[in-house]
Write an enzyme that holds these catalytic residues in place. Structure first.
Site, PDB file in Angstrom:
ATOM      1  N   ASP A  95      26.847  26.300  59.431  1.00  0.00           N
ATOM      2  CA  ASP A  95      25.798  26.055  60.414  1.00  0.00           C
ATOM      3  C   ASP A  95      25.821  24.583  60.790  1.00  0.00           C
ATOM      4  O   ASP A  95      25.908  23.717  59.913  1.00  0.00           O
ATOM      5  CB  ASP A  95      24.422  26.404  59.834  1.00  0.00           C
ATOM      6  CG  ASP A  95      24.235  27.914  59.732  1.00  0.00           C
ATOM      7  OD1 ASP A  95      25.020  28.649  60.362  1.00  0.00           O
ATOM      8  OD2 ASP A  95      23.313  28.351  59.022  1.00  0.00           O
ATOM      9  N   ASP A 140      22.963  41.226  64.406  1.00  0.00           N
ATOM     10  CA  ASP A 140      22.078  41.145  63.242  1.00  0.00           C
ATOM     11  C   ASP A 140      21.239  42.419  63.229  1.00  0.00           C
ATOM     12  O   ASP A 140      20.655  42.782  64.249  1.00  0.00           O
ATOM     13  CB  ASP A 140      21.121  39.947  63.343  1.00  0.00           C
ATOM     14  CG  ASP A 140      21.868  38.605  63.344  1.00  0.00           C
ATOM     15  OD1 ASP A 140      23.024  38.577  62.885  1.00  0.00           O
ATOM     16  OD2 ASP A 140      21.284  37.613  63.805  1.00  0.00           O
TER      17      ASP A 140
END
Lengths: 204, 251
Positions: B11, B130
């Site tokens: 990230d 997701d």
């Protein structure tokens, strides 16, 4: 020693340029015919579609130029396929260094298309390819994993110097005279890829 | 034989990696370039970078660090975060990224998948999904998992593939962060339904979880973040373990 990377509407030119920088090789990215012809080595990269790419190369007369090159030339991925005679992709006549037909992979239950990821290649690195009837005596001394992304392949032929298998055996590497061609991406294949680029830049 | 891919996920926020605190032998654990180089050196097969900067303004630096990563790293990598159009993608690929990943933007505008596939080729379009199980149904979520999208996992995955995505990155929100293993059942179903590669994400804790994802879930690749960043699993050892269990991996 200067290497020309042929600039055209291909996707991976920057990656190839960065790979040469990592090897501290002097290079220029160009579509200028004189600059290409005058360089010591030429890399013909490629990510894209065969038909539109050949059209682009013909418009710039780069197809004729590539055919006329006498210094070491490395074709990568689509660059390798375009060095063949014809591609099934868009039914496209290609440059014709290798008298081979580029075919489409047929997906089956176990195999997805494109062939994408790291796959094993058994290959040899030689300055020039031996005559066809000597193929049995060639030592395929190297085995490494390389990174592939492609939906079309070149069958095994007398110029195959590296073998890979996906759905069926296919040419991962080919050699003829001053032309070396690889289906995988040496610029994205870690240390093994660097070995190929180094071989091309110093020994081929 | 095509090998199974091991993919660390990083990230990035404002050009700096987050979560990288326990990583050993790094001079600068917040530098995406150095972390990427370290993973490449350790035998990662690919890398995924997600830019989680809050605003488009903060993402302006994206092409810049992507270029720096491409300069140093000799394996393929994917970048994502805030991509809404082909105009967002072109500079990232030109900077040297191999693929881009889209998530919320694909749900809001499925035509984007087709547009990107046509413009850049399917091979560089990774659609991230997701999902979490609600009343025994896998429901797709967007906006970092915060909003139910009103789509079911399997039908959405099929649509994504039909629109031209090259890969699906499936994260089970129920498993993510638990370190209790991947969502093997859903992976198997996805891999049976689809003819494009599926990357397993969410739940990696021990090497056996990767084995399960590949053998039971038939995943083509497996992604993890913290478990690699904190050094709980080291990639060379993971690959050795997988190889000993007859999983084809690049050693």
């Amino acid at each position: 020693m200067k290497t020309a990377i042929i600039r055209y509407n291909a996707g991976n030119i920057q990656s190839v340029a960065f790979a040469l920088e990592r090897l501290q090789a002097e290079y220029v990215v160009t579509d200028n015919p004189e600059e290409i012809a005058g360089s010591d080595r030429v890399i013909f990269p490629g990510v894209g579609q065969a038909h539109t790419t050949m059209q682009h190369l013909r418009e710039k007369k780069l197809d004729l130029l590539i055919r006329s090159l006498r210094q070491p030339v490395l074709g990568i991925c689509l660059g390798m396929q375009l060095l063949c005679r014809h591609s099934e992709e868009g039914n496209t006549p290609c440059i014709g260094i290798f008298n081979e037909e580029v075919k489409k992979f047929q997906a089956d239950a176990q195999h997805k298309v494109p062939h994408m990821g790291w796959n094993r290649v058994v290959y040899n690195l030689r300055n020039s390819h031996p005559e066809n009837d000597d193929l049995n005596r060639v030592q395929f001394a190297h085995t490494d994993d390389f990174y592939f992304v492609h939906s079309y392949y070149i069958p095994i032929n007398s110029h195959t110097s590296g073998f890979c298998e996906y759905i069926k055996p296919f040419s991962a590497m080919m050699q003829k005279d001053n032309f070396l061609a690889v289906q995988f991406h040496p610029e994205k294949s870690g240390k093994a890829g660097e070995k190929i680029l180094k071989f091309f830049l110093t020994s081929f | 034989m095509l090998t199974k891919r091991i993919i660390p996920c990083l990230d990035v926020k404002n050009g700096r990696t987050v979560k990288g605190i326990n990583f050993i032998n790094l001079r600068d654990a917040g530098d995406p370039v150095e972390m990427a180089a370290t993973y490449a050196e350790q035998g990662a097969d690919e890398l995924v970078f997600l830019d989680i900067s809050a605003s488009q303004e903060d993402r302006k630096t994206m092409a810049q660090w992507v270029r720096e990563v491409a300069h140093v790293v000799n394996i393929p990598f994917t970048v994502g975060g805030g991509i809404k159009s082909a105009n967002d993608v072109a500079p990232l690929l030109e900077a040297g990224a191999d693929k881009v990943t889209i998530n919320t933007a694909a749900v809001l505008n499925p035509g984007l998948i087709e547009e990107l596939a046509k413009a850049f080729g399917s091979q560089c379009v990774v659609v991230a999904i997701d999902a979490r199980k609600i009343n025994n149904t896998w429901v797709v979520h967007t906006h970092g998992g915060s909003r139910p999208a009103g789509k079911k996992l399997y039908s959405w995955a099929r649509q994504v593939a039909e629109l031209g995505a090259g890969e699906i990155l499936f994260t089970s929100m129920d498993h993510d962060g638990t370190q209790q293993g991947f969502a093997v059942d859903a992976l198997l179903k996805l891999n049976t339904l689809l003819h494009i590669p599926v990357i397993a994400s969410g739940g990696a804790g021990v090497p056996g979880h990767f084995l399960d994802a590949f053998v039971l879930g038939r995943a083509d690749a497996a992604l993890a973040a913290s478990t690699f960043h904190f050094g709980k699993i080291k990639i060379p050892e993971l690959k050795k373990f997988l190889s000993q269990h007859n999983i084809p991996v690049r050693l």
